[in-house]
Design a protein around this motif. Structure first.
Motif, PDB file in Angstrom:
ATOM      1  N   MET A 277      52.645 -16.861  -3.935  1.00  0.00           N
ATOM      2  CA  MET A 277      53.501 -16.318  -4.980  1.00  0.00           C
ATOM      3  C   MET A 277      52.815 -15.131  -5.635  1.00  0.00           C
ATOM      4  SD  MET A 277      55.418 -19.342  -7.099  1.00  0.00           S
ATOM      5  CE  MET A 277      54.096 -20.513  -7.281  1.00  0.00           C
ATOM      6  N   GLN A 278      53.643 -14.182  -6.016  1.00  0.00           N
ATOM      7  CA  GLN A 278      53.115 -13.028  -6.712  1.00  0.00           C
ATOM      8  C   GLN A 278      53.014 -13.325  -8.202  1.00  0.00           C
ATOM      9  OE1 GLN A 278      55.565  -9.684  -5.830  1.00  0.00           O
ATOM     10  NE2 GLN A 278      55.144  -9.728  -3.638  1.00  0.00           N
ATOM     11  N   ASN A 279      52.262 -12.487  -8.908  1.00  0.00           N
ATOM     12  CA  ASN A 279      52.050 -12.699 -10.345  1.00  0.00           C
ATOM     13  C   ASN A 279      53.360 -12.723 -11.137  1.00  0.00           C
ATOM     14  OD1 ASN A 279      49.339 -13.028 -10.189  1.00  0.00           O
ATOM     15  ND2 ASN A 279      48.847 -10.890 -10.665  1.00  0.00           N
ATOM     16  N   GLU A 280      54.343 -11.849 -10.737  1.00  0.00           N
ATOM     17  CA  GLU A 280      55.630 -11.849 -11.439  1.00  0.00           C
ATOM     18  C   GLU A 280      56.337 -13.183 -11.243  1.00  0.00           C
ATOM     19  OE1 GLU A 280      55.439  -9.177  -8.896  1.00  0.00           O
ATOM     20  OE2 GLU A 280      54.307  -7.976 -10.317  1.00  0.00           O
ATOM     21  N   ASP A 281      56.270 -13.722 -10.019  1.00  0.00           N
ATOM     22  CA  ASP A 281      56.909 -15.017  -9.743  1.00  0.00           C
ATOM     23  C   ASP A 281      56.249 -16.123 -10.554  1.00  0.00           C
ATOM     24  OD1 ASP A 281      58.572 -13.792  -7.916  1.00  0.00           O
ATOM     25  OD2 ASP A 281      57.375 -14.369  -6.166  1.00  0.00           O
ATOM     26  N   VAL A 282      54.931 -16.115 -10.599  1.00  0.00           N
ATOM     27  CA  VAL A 282      54.201 -17.132 -11.360  1.00  0.00           C
ATOM     28  C   VAL A 282      54.586 -17.048 -12.831  1.00  0.00           C
ATOM     29  CG1 VAL A 282      51.909 -17.849 -12.139  1.00  0.00           C
ATOM     30  CG2 VAL A 282      52.283 -17.279  -9.737  1.00  0.00           C
ATOM     31  N   SER A 283      54.640 -15.843 -13.370  1.00  0.00           N
ATOM     32  CA  SER A 283      55.012 -15.664 -14.780  1.00  0.00           C
ATOM     33  C   SER A 283      56.429 -16.157 -15.039  1.00  0.00           C
ATOM     34  CB  SER A 283      54.913 -14.194 -15.181  1.00  0.00           C
ATOM     35  OG  SER A 283      53.577 -13.759 -15.091  1.00  0.00           O
ATOM     36  N   PHE A 284      57.344 -15.829 -14.123  1.00  0.00           N
ATOM     37  CA  PHE A 284      58.725 -16.276 -14.286  1.00  0.00           C
ATOM     38  C   PHE A 284      58.807 -17.797 -14.267  1.00  0.00           C
ATOM     39  CE2 PHE A 284      62.575 -17.865 -12.250  1.00  0.00           C
ATOM     40  CZ  PHE A 284      63.522 -17.480 -13.194  1.00  0.00           C
ATOM     41  N   PHE A 285      58.185 -18.437 -13.284  1.00  0.00           N
ATOM     42  CA  PHE A 285      58.244 -19.896 -13.180  1.00  0.00           C
ATOM     43  C   PHE A 285      57.594 -20.576 -14.390  1.00  0.00           C
ATOM     44  CE2 PHE A 285      58.881 -19.288  -8.503  1.00  0.00           C
ATOM     45  CZ  PHE A 285      60.138 -19.887  -8.464  1.00  0.00           C
ATOM     46  N   ARG A 286      56.519 -20.011 -14.891  1.00  0.00           N
ATOM     47  CA  ARG A 286      55.876 -20.589 -16.073  1.00  0.00           C
ATOM     48  C   ARG A 286      56.763 -20.441 -17.303  1.00  0.00           C
ATOM     49  NH1 ARG A 286      49.534 -18.958 -15.012  1.00  0.00           N
ATOM     50  NH2 ARG A 286      49.291 -20.428 -13.279  1.00  0.00           N
ATOM     51  N   LEU A 287      57.392 -19.282 -17.465  1.00  0.00           N
ATOM     52  CA  LEU A 287      58.288 -19.071 -18.596  1.00  0.00           C
ATOM     53  C   LEU A 287      59.525 -19.966 -18.478  1.00  0.00           C
ATOM     54  CD1 LEU A 287      58.976 -17.494 -21.176  1.00  0.00           C
ATOM     55  CD2 LEU A 287      60.087 -15.782 -19.718  1.00  0.00           C
ATOM     56  N   PHE A 288      60.169 -19.938 -17.315  1.00  0.00           N
ATOM     57  CA  PHE A 288      61.357 -20.765 -17.072  1.00  0.00           C
ATOM     58  C   PHE A 288      61.033 -22.242 -17.282  1.00  0.00           C
ATOM     59  CE2 PHE A 288      63.693 -23.469 -14.106  1.00  0.00           C
ATOM     60  CZ  PHE A 288      65.008 -23.170 -14.428  1.00  0.00           C
ATOM     61  N   GLY A 289      59.950 -22.699 -16.681  1.00  0.00           N
ATOM     62  CA  GLY A 289      59.565 -24.105 -16.785  1.00  0.00           C
ATOM     63  C   GLY A 289      59.236 -24.504 -18.216  1.00  0.00           C
ATOM     64  N   SER A 290      58.540 -23.633 -18.919  1.00  0.00           N
ATOM     65  CA  SER A 290      58.165 -23.931 -20.307  1.00  0.00           C
ATOM     66  C   SER A 290      59.390 -24.034 -21.203  1.00  0.00           C
ATOM     67  CB  SER A 290      57.231 -22.850 -20.854  1.00  0.00           C
ATOM     68  OG  SER A 290      56.034 -22.824 -20.126  1.00  0.00           O
ATOM     69  N   ILE A 291      60.333 -23.114 -21.031  1.00  0.00           N
ATOM     70  CA  ILE A 291      61.541 -23.133 -21.860  1.00  0.00           C
ATOM     71  C   ILE A 291      62.351 -24.391 -21.570  1.00  0.00           C
ATOM     72  CG2 ILE A 291      63.780 -21.995 -22.240  1.00  0.00           C
ATOM     73  CD1 ILE A 291      62.263 -19.308 -21.904  1.00  0.00           C
ATOM     74  N   PHE A 292      62.625 -24.665 -20.291  1.00  0.00           N
ATOM     75  CA  PHE A 292      63.425 -25.833 -19.951  1.00  0.00           C
ATOM     76  C   PHE A 292      62.729 -27.130 -20.358  1.00  0.00           C
ATOM     77  CE2 PHE A 292      66.686 -23.559 -17.951  1.00  0.00           C
ATOM     78  CZ  PHE A 292      67.670 -24.447 -17.558  1.00  0.00           C
ATOM     79  N   ALA A 293      61.448 -27.251 -20.066  1.00  0.00           N
ATOM     80  CA  ALA A 293      60.726 -28.473 -20.423  1.00  0.00           C
ATOM     81  C   ALA A 293      60.627 -28.621 -21.942  1.00  0.00           C
ATOM     82  CB  ALA A 293      59.338 -28.474 -19.784  1.00  0.00           C
TER      83      ALA A 293
END
Length: 150
Positions: free
Chosen positions: A1-17
């Motif tokens: 995964m690229q850094n943008e993907d990692v940042s997106f998944f961390r942001l998305f996951g943090s908000i939903f969780a």
């Protein structure tokens, strides 16, 4: 995964969780409150004396109607009490004159509730269930974003 993907998944996951966690905690609090109410309550019979019609509109202008039963009962102190149930339905779940089992706290008889799963437990189960789903939806990409990359 690229850094943008990692940042997106961390942001998305943090908000939903995070949102899910709030819902789970709310559901647990409502459930504990309901359990406490049941523990302090007296069971008695009440009579549906009216059906109050509530109409609401959504953001698209569509209207929906629900009928909320008004229950009358006599507390153990002999005081007549009337209350409107917290939940309504369409078609109405109750009819005028129908006997229903209710629970009430002798110190607060005006806060009586119909002794039904819907009136007592639906809100707690819905919040906890929906919150758990959000935690899972947000937790999976969040955990995956922290796994070592090959």
């Amino acid at each position: 995964m690229q850094n943008e993907d990692v940042s997106f998944f961390r942001l998305f996951g943090s908000i939903f969780a995070g949102i899910g966690s709030i819902f789970v905690v709310t559901g647990i609090i409502v459930g504990v409150h309901t359990r406490s109410l049941i523990g302090k309550s007296i069971s008695t019979s009440g009579t549906v004396i009216d059906l109050v019609r509530h109409t609401s509109r959504d953001s698209n202008g569509r209207s929906s109607t629900a009928y909320y039963p008004v229950i009358s009962f006599t507390s153990n102190s002999g005081k007549p009490i009337e209350f409107e149930a917290n939940s309504g339905s369409n078609p109405p779940a109750y009819t005028q004159g129908q006997k229903v089992e209710i629970l009430y706290n002798p110190q607060e008889p005006e806060s009586a509730k119909i002794n039904s799963w819907l009136d007592l437990w639906f809100l707690a189960v819905m919040h906890t269930g929906m919150g758990s789903l959000f935690v899972v939806i947000g937790g999976i990409p969040l955990v995956i974003s922290f796994l070592p990359r090959k």
